[in-house]
Scaffold this motif. Structure first.
Motif, PDB file in Angstrom:
ATOM      1  N   LEU A  57     -66.347 -21.300  70.531  1.00 27.96           N
ATOM      2  CA  LEU A  57     -65.609 -20.040  70.406  1.00 27.96           C
ATOM      3  C   LEU A  57     -64.101 -20.245  70.500  1.00 27.96           C
ATOM      4  O   LEU A  57     -63.333 -19.332  70.191  1.00 27.96           O
ATOM      5  CB  LEU A  57     -66.061 -19.054  71.488  1.00 27.96           C
ATOM      6  N   GLY A  58     -63.665 -21.418  70.928  1.00 29.65           N
ATOM      7  CA  GLY A  58     -62.235 -21.681  71.066  1.00 29.65           C
ATOM      8  C   GLY A  58     -61.601 -20.840  72.152  1.00 29.65           C
ATOM      9  O   GLY A  58     -60.504 -20.307  71.982  1.00 29.65           O
ATOM     10  N   LEU A  59     -62.279 -20.731  73.301  1.00 30.60           N
ATOM     11  CA  LEU A  59     -61.772 -19.892  74.386  1.00 30.60           C
ATOM     12  C   LEU A  59     -60.486 -20.464  74.965  1.00 30.60           C
ATOM     13  O   LEU A  59     -60.312 -21.686  75.052  1.00 30.60           O
ATOM     14  CB  LEU A  59     -62.820 -19.774  75.500  1.00 30.60           C
ATOM     15  N   PRO A  60     -59.569 -19.584  75.396  1.00 27.74           N
ATOM     16  CA  PRO A  60     -58.316 -20.050  76.009  1.00 27.74           C
ATOM     17  C   PRO A  60     -58.574 -20.776  77.328  1.00 27.74           C
ATOM     18  O   PRO A  60     -59.632 -20.628  77.956  1.00 27.74           O
ATOM     19  CB  PRO A  60     -57.543 -18.744  76.252  1.00 27.74           C
ATOM     20  N   GLU A  61     -57.593 -21.537  77.750  1.00 28.73           N
ATOM     21  CA  GLU A  61     -57.659 -22.254  79.023  1.00 28.73           C
ATOM     22  C   GLU A  61     -57.909 -21.265  80.158  1.00 28.73           C
ATOM     23  O   GLU A  61     -57.302 -20.208  80.229  1.00 28.73           O
ATOM     24  CB  GLU A  61     -56.335 -22.991  79.269  1.00 28.73           C
ATOM     25  N   GLY A  62     -58.824 -21.622  81.039  1.00 26.51           N
ATOM     26  CA  GLY A  62     -59.084 -20.795  82.211  1.00 26.51           C
ATOM     27  C   GLY A  62     -60.174 -19.764  82.032  1.00 26.51           C
ATOM     28  O   GLY A  62     -60.604 -19.135  83.006  1.00 26.51           O
ATOM     29  N   TYR A  63     -60.642 -19.551  80.799  1.00 25.00           N
ATOM     30  CA  TYR A  63     -61.749 -18.613  80.580  1.00 25.00           C
ATOM     31  C   TYR A  63     -63.058 -19.276  81.002  1.00 25.00           C
ATOM     32  O   TYR A  63     -63.276 -20.458  80.751  1.00 25.00           O
ATOM     33  CB  TYR A  63     -61.834 -18.190  79.117  1.00 25.00           C
ATOM     34  N   LEU A 176     -62.443 -12.706  67.279  1.00 26.71           N
ATOM     35  CA  LEU A 176     -62.038 -11.942  68.454  1.00 26.71           C
ATOM     36  C   LEU A 176     -60.729 -12.487  69.028  1.00 26.71           C
ATOM     37  O   LEU A 176     -60.572 -13.710  69.167  1.00 26.71           O
ATOM     38  CB  LEU A 176     -63.123 -12.000  69.538  1.00 26.71           C
ATOM     39  N   PRO A 177     -59.795 -11.613  69.390  1.00 25.33           N
ATOM     40  CA  PRO A 177     -58.517 -12.040  69.979  1.00 25.33           C
ATOM     41  C   PRO A 177     -58.698 -12.270  71.481  1.00 25.33           C
ATOM     42  O   PRO A 177     -58.422 -11.393  72.297  1.00 25.33           O
ATOM     43  CB  PRO A 177     -57.600 -10.852  69.693  1.00 25.33           C
ATOM     44  N   TRP A 178     -59.136 -13.443  71.846  1.00 21.40           N
ATOM     45  CA  TRP A 178     -59.575 -13.696  73.218  1.00 21.40           C
ATOM     46  C   TRP A 178     -58.513 -13.388  74.261  1.00 21.40           C
ATOM     47  O   TRP A 178     -58.815 -12.903  75.355  1.00 21.40           O
ATOM     48  CB  TRP A 178     -60.058 -15.141  73.347  1.00 21.40           C
ATOM     49  N   GLU A 179     -57.245 -13.665  73.942  1.00 19.83           N
ATOM     50  CA  GLU A 179     -56.175 -13.431  74.921  1.00 19.83           C
ATOM     51  C   GLU A 179     -56.050 -11.953  75.286  1.00 19.83           C
ATOM     52  O   GLU A 179     -55.488 -11.613  76.331  1.00 19.83           O
ATOM     53  CB  GLU A 179     -54.834 -13.942  74.380  1.00 19.83           C
ATOM     54  N   LYS A 180     -56.570 -11.071  74.436  1.00 22.33           N
ATOM     55  CA  LYS A 180     -56.501  -9.636  74.696  1.00 22.33           C
ATOM     56  C   LYS A 180     -57.757  -9.100  75.394  1.00 22.33           C
ATOM     57  O   LYS A 180     -57.839  -7.920  75.719  1.00 22.33           O
ATOM     58  CB  LYS A 180     -56.284  -8.875  73.383  1.00 22.33           C
ATOM     59  N   LEU A 181     -58.733  -9.971  75.609  1.00 26.25           N
ATOM     60  CA  LEU A 181     -60.010  -9.563  76.180  1.00 26.25           C
ATOM     61  C   LEU A 181     -60.217 -10.240  77.532  1.00 26.25           C
ATOM     62  O   LEU A 181     -60.174 -11.465  77.624  1.00 26.25           O
ATOM     63  CB  LEU A 181     -61.152  -9.911  75.223  1.00 26.25           C
ATOM     64  N   ASP A 182     -60.434  -9.438  78.560  1.00 30.42           N
ATOM     65  CA  ASP A 182     -60.587  -9.977  79.922  1.00 30.42           C
ATOM     66  C   ASP A 182     -62.034 -10.222  80.306  1.00 30.42           C
ATOM     67  O   ASP A 182     -62.330 -11.133  81.082  1.00 30.42           O
ATOM     68  CB  ASP A 182     -59.930  -9.032  80.931  1.00 30.42           C
ATOM     69  N   LEU A 203     -65.295 -14.495  81.367  1.00 25.79           N
ATOM     70  CA  LEU A 203     -64.239 -13.915  82.196  1.00 25.79           C
ATOM     71  C   LEU A 203     -62.909 -14.601  81.941  1.00 25.79           C
ATOM     72  O   LEU A 203     -62.832 -15.833  81.864  1.00 25.79           O
ATOM     73  CB  LEU A 203     -64.570 -14.067  83.686  1.00 25.79           C
ATOM     74  N   SER A 204     -61.856 -13.804  81.830  1.00 26.94           N
ATOM     75  CA  SER A 204     -60.494 -14.342  81.761  1.00 26.94           C
ATOM     76  C   SER A 204     -59.985 -14.583  83.174  1.00 26.94           C
ATOM     77  O   SER A 204     -60.555 -14.080  84.151  1.00 26.94           O
ATOM     78  CB  SER A 204     -59.569 -13.347  81.052  1.00 26.94           C
ATOM     79  N   PRO A 205     -58.881 -15.319  83.327  1.00 29.79           N
ATOM     80  CA  PRO A 205     -58.283 -15.479  84.662  1.00 29.79           C
ATOM     81  C   PRO A 205     -57.908 -14.143  85.292  1.00 29.79           C
ATOM     82  O   PRO A 205     -57.996 -14.002  86.526  1.00 29.79           O
ATOM     83  CB  PRO A 205     -57.045 -16.340  84.379  1.00 29.79           C
ATOM     84  N   ARG A 206     -57.523 -13.144  84.493  1.00 30.04           N
ATOM     85  CA  ARG A 206     -57.180 -11.826  85.049  1.00 30.04           C
ATOM     86  C   ARG A 206     -58.410 -11.159  85.656  1.00 30.04           C
ATOM     87  O   ARG A 206     -58.324 -10.480  86.686  1.00 30.04           O
ATOM     88  CB  ARG A 206     -56.581 -10.926  83.965  1.00 30.04           C
ATOM     89  N   ALA A 207     -59.547 -11.331  85.003  1.00 26.91           N
ATOM     90  CA  ALA A 207     -60.787 -10.770  85.542  1.00 26.91           C
ATOM     91  C   ALA A 207     -61.185 -11.474  86.839  1.00 26.91           C
ATOM     92  O   ALA A 207     -61.643 -10.832  87.797  1.00 26.91           O
ATOM     93  CB  ALA A 207     -61.902 -10.884  84.509  1.00 26.91           C
ATOM     94  N   VAL A 208     -61.000 -12.777  86.885  1.00 29.26           N
ATOM     95  CA  VAL A 208     -61.312 -13.527  88.107  1.00 29.26           C
ATOM     96  C   VAL A 208     -60.417 -13.068  89.251  1.00 29.26           C
ATOM     97  O   VAL A 208     -60.870 -12.882  90.391  1.00 29.26           O
ATOM     98  CB  VAL A 208     -61.160 -15.049  87.861  1.00 29.26           C
ATOM     99  N   GLU A 209     -59.146 -12.857  88.946  1.00 24.30           N
ATOM    100  CA  GLU A 209     -58.216 -12.367  89.975  1.00 24.30           C
ATOM    101  C   GLU A 209     -58.680 -11.021  90.529  1.00 24.30           C
ATOM    102  O   GLU A 209     -58.642 -10.790  91.744  1.00 24.30           O
ATOM    103  CB  GLU A 209     -56.814 -12.238  89.392  1.00 24.30           C
ATOM    104  N   ARG A 210     -59.139 -10.129  89.666  1.00 25.55           N
ATOM    105  CA  ARG A 210     -59.642  -8.828  90.127  1.00 25.55           C
ATOM    106  C   ARG A 210     -60.841  -9.036  91.054  1.00 25.55           C
ATOM    107  O   ARG A 210     -60.951  -8.402  92.105  1.00 25.55           O
ATOM    108  CB  ARG A 210     -60.021  -7.958  88.927  1.00 25.55           C
ATOM    109  N   LEU A 211     -61.754  -9.891  90.652  1.00 32.48           N
ATOM    110  CA  LEU A 211     -62.942 -10.134  91.466  1.00 32.48           C
ATOM    111  C   LEU A 211     -62.579 -10.647  92.853  1.00 32.48           C
ATOM    112  O   LEU A 211     -63.229 -10.299  93.849  1.00 32.48           O
ATOM    113  CB  LEU A 211     -63.854 -11.153  90.772  1.00 32.48           C
TER     114      LEU A 211
END
Length: 372
Positions: A57-63, A176-182, A203-211
């Motif tokens: 899927l080519g997910l960004p770093e940290g996903y 899908l624009p992964w950087e825009k999806l948490d 999960l994106s890093p922002r979602a992990v931070e929320r958790l």
């Protein structure tokens, strides 16, 4: 006239979807069967499913990619129960599954400060009105309406809330624009034709931070718990599943991933699906008795292709039954909550040649039923 040639594969169901071309259950790697999913082999194979998903899927770093129980529904529920309540909410619904998330948020979690943005089948809500300071819940592709969001331009890069996206009929079929999806959820029984019961949670890093910084006020079922002591349970995203998975289903999923890689990767899978939609679009353009349920061409789904006909509900049902009895197309009726019509799956596991062979059968069946 009655066509002479039938599709080689008549499976056009929108879920579980058709198996990939050339699929052979006897060729699955089943070394894990009869072994614990917590054995070194079991964890290795489950971990491979996570890492190969991220790579393809080519997910960004940290996903992070995790395999969770309960199909796409389970993955979405985990996200809603674990993440919501910290901010106001915008929830979008334009078909039955989006409406289901509205019901969960308002009737089960009973959250306040919820802005519900709804549209009828065939349409999208006004995406420009979404408040990016809020948590936003939406489906990328409305599976039961055949309507997808055209792109991610409406999602702000500097958003304060999380974007939680049910993308079960979009992942591996749409860009899908992964950087825009948490948070992104899907089930491999959709686009890849895998076996059911398992969900994938990204999960994106922002979602992990929320958790790790927010604890909901309600009790959390064991199957939904992703943190311990205020920290993410990283094992979930390395193949250490919350409950016991079917290792046969995991082997089936790895087979599908290997096929995508052999096909040429994500871009090749998307291209195949788009070519299937193009076949249907040419047919629709040439026939005035059939049209897409989606009203805006930019929102046409290339996976769950939903069609409306100049026929009443009983005639549509008779057409679908006729095509089934002929062994031409199985399971192409519209979803039970959607307007009467047809829903033809166009994901990459469906061959363009079969889609082309199906089209004249639609014309034949329509003439047979409406002339009766």
């Amino acid at each position: 006239m009655r066509p002479n040639t039938k599709p080689q594969n008549p499976n056009f169901s929108s879920g579980p979807c058709s198996k990939r071309p050339g699929y052979d259950v006897n060729k699955l790697d089943v070394r894990t069967l009869g072994r614990s999913h917590r054995s070194s082999l079991g964890k290795e194979v489950l971990g491979k499913a996570c890492t190969e998903t991220a790579e393809l899927l080519g997910l960004p770093e940290g996903y992070r990619v995790g395999i969770v129980p309960g199909s796409d529904t389970g993955a979405v529920e985990m996200a809603l129960w674990s993440l919501l309540g910290a901010r106001p909410i915008d929830v979008l619904a334009w078909e039955s599954f989006g409406s289901g998330w509205v019901a969960d948020i308002t009737k089960q979690l009973k959250l306040d400060n919820v802005n519900i943005m709804e549209a009828d089948y065939g349409k999208l809500p006004d995406l420009s009105q979404v408040n990016m300071d809020n948590d936003v819940i939406f489906t990328w592709n409305g599976t039961t309406a055949g309507v997808k969001v055209p792109n991610g331009d409406w999602i702000a890069d500097d958003r304060k809330g999380l974007t939680i996206c049910d993308a079960t009929s979009a992942v591996f079929a749409m860009d899908l624009p992964w950087e825009k999806l948490d948070v992104v959820t899907y089930s491999w029984q959709k686009v890849l034709g895998g076996e059911g019961a398992h969900g994938v949670l990204i999960l994106s890093p922002r979602a992990v931070e929320r958790l790790e910084t927010y604890t909901p006020s309600w009790p959390m079922p064991k199957l939904f718990r992703m943190t311990k002591g205020g920290k993410l349970i990283e094992g979930i995203f390395r193949g250490e599943t919350i409950n016991t998975p079917s290792m046969l289903c995991v082997a089936d999923y790895l087979d599908a991933l290997a096929w995508v890689k052999e096909l040429g990767g994500l871009e090749a899978a998307i291209k195949k699906s788009e070519e299937n939609l193009a076949v249907v679009k040419s047919f629709v353009d040439a026939n005035d008795w059939i049209d897409f349920l989606a009203e805006d061409e930019a929102t046409l789904s290339n996976t769950s292709i939903c069609l409306k006909l100049k026929a009443d509900a009983a005639q549509v049902k008779a057409m679908i039954k006729l095509l089934d009895s002929e062994g031409v197309a199985y399971d192409i009726g519209a979803y039970r909550d959607a307007p009467a019509g047809m829903r033809i799956w166009g994901g990459a596991t469906v061959e363009k040649s079969d889609m082309e062979l199906l089209m004249p059968w639609l014309s034949w069946a329509y003439q047979e039923i409406t002339a009766a």
